[in-house]
Design an enzyme around this catalytic site. Structure first.
Site, PDB file in Angstrom:
ATOM      1  N   CYS A   1     -52.593  14.756 -54.007  1.00  0.00           N
ATOM      2  CA  CYS A   1     -53.011  15.983 -53.311  1.00  0.00           C
ATOM      3  C   CYS A   1     -54.417  15.831 -52.703  1.00  0.00           C
ATOM      4  O   CYS A   1     -54.563  15.134 -51.714  1.00  0.00           O
ATOM      5  CB  CYS A   1     -52.877  17.179 -54.247  1.00  0.00           C
TER       6      CYS A   1
ATOM      7  N   HIS B   1     -48.285  16.700 -57.467  1.00  0.00           N
ATOM      8  CA  HIS B   1     -49.072  16.419 -58.674  1.00  0.00           C
ATOM      9  C   HIS B   1     -48.182  15.947 -59.817  1.00  0.00           C
ATOM     10  O   HIS B   1     -47.870  16.736 -60.718  1.00  0.00           O
ATOM     11  CB  HIS B   1     -49.764  17.703 -59.150  1.00  0.00           C
TER      12      HIS B   1
ATOM     13  N   GLU C   1     -49.062  14.444 -62.269  1.00  0.00           N
ATOM     14  CA  GLU C   1     -49.869  14.541 -63.498  1.00  0.00           C
ATOM     15  C   GLU C   1     -49.665  15.875 -64.220  1.00  0.00           C
ATOM     16  O   GLU C   1     -50.040  15.998 -65.380  1.00  0.00           O
ATOM     17  CB  GLU C   1     -51.363  14.306 -63.185  1.00  0.00           C
TER      18      GLU C   1
HETATM   19  N1  GLN Z   1     -56.237  22.039 -50.650  1.00  0.00           N
HETATM   20  C1  GLN Z   1     -56.937  21.088 -51.454  1.00  0.00           C
HETATM   21  C2  GLN Z   1     -57.901  20.239 -50.633  1.00  0.00           C
HETATM   22  O1  GLN Z   1     -58.056  20.431 -49.484  1.00  0.00           O
HETATM   23  C3  GLN Z   1     -55.982  20.180 -52.186  1.00  0.00           C
HETATM   24  C4  GLN Z   1     -55.221  20.960 -53.231  1.00  0.00           C
HETATM   25  C5  GLN Z   1     -54.839  20.173 -54.438  1.00  0.00           C
HETATM   26  O2  GLN Z   1     -55.331  19.087 -54.714  1.00  0.00           O
HETATM   27  N2  GLN Z   1     -53.977  20.797 -55.210  1.00  0.00           N
HETATM   28  O3  GLN Z   1     -58.501  19.351 -51.169  1.00  0.00           O
END
Ligand code: GLN
Length: 201
Positions: free
Chosen positions: A81, A181, A183
């Site tokens: 992410c 994710h 994790e």
């Molecule tokens: N929107 C977040 C960002 O721009 C990422 C979100 C996440 O890691 N769950 O870093």
């Protein structure tokens, strides 16, 4: 064989979840905030969280430049992410001063799923991951809008209420990233895939 020593960048985000997942897979794990903590790592994980915050803290802690150098030098890396955003060479919808570490020849769109559905969960078929689809959690996640010629796509989803498939898992050499994710779901297959990359490098 000694278990590989894998770092988790621990400036912000779901560091603990990655540490637990990697430990459960048999890796030795070190949290990384300072440049010297990069020494001797066989790989590094960039957690989910907020990419703009991790970027700023990496500069403040002086770990950004050595980490970029390590990635350029071939350090295996996995980003989930926000970590995917940080590994992307190009970010769309970033903040004006946002920088990434780079390493993946991809363009990601930050918060891409957000406007439609904010956060969602779905099952995703992942190429190269045996044992059936993975349950994937997307939290204000990015998607990948462009991949360079050396980039393998190993996962894509069609977001709820849409008909367009979006790339959510990529790999280029020893660098891999997912929009979701693993994790947080207890499915260790993606961390195992990363450790296979680390051990093969
Ligand atoms: N929107 C977040 C960002 O721009 C990422 C979100 C996440 O890691 N769950 O870093």
């Amino acid at each position: 064989m000694t278990a590989p020593l894998v770092g988790v960048l621990a400036l912000q985000g779901d560091v603990r979840e990655h540490v637990l997942a990697l430990t459960a897979c048999g890796a030795r794990v070190r949290t990384v905030r300072r440049p010297e903590e990069l020494d001797g790592l066989a790989g590094i994980v960039l957690p989910g969280g907020e990419s703009t915050t991790i970027d700023k803290l990496a500069r403040i802690f002086g770990v950004r430049d050595p980490l970029v150098a390590a990635l350029r030098g071939g350090l295996p890396a996995y980003g989930s992410c926000a970590g995917m955003i940080l590994l992307a060479d190009t970010v769309l919808d970033g903040t004006p001063d946002q920088q990434t570490f780079g390493g993946l020849d991809i363009t990601v769109r930050r918060n891409a799923f957000g406007r439609q559905v904010e956060s969602f969960e779905t099952d995703v078929d992942l190429e190269g991951v045996d044992g059936g689809p993975a349950h994937a959690v997307f939290i204000r996640a990015p998607w990948v809008e462009r991949v360079g010629p050396g980039v393998e796509v190993w996962g894509a989803v069609t977001p709820p209420g849409t008909t367009t498939s979006r790339i959510v898992a990529v790999r280029q050499g020893v660098v891999m990233a997912t929009s979701f994710h693993p994790e947080v779901t207890g499915d260790l297959r993606i961390h195992r895939r990363f450790l296979d990359l680390v051990e093969g490098s």
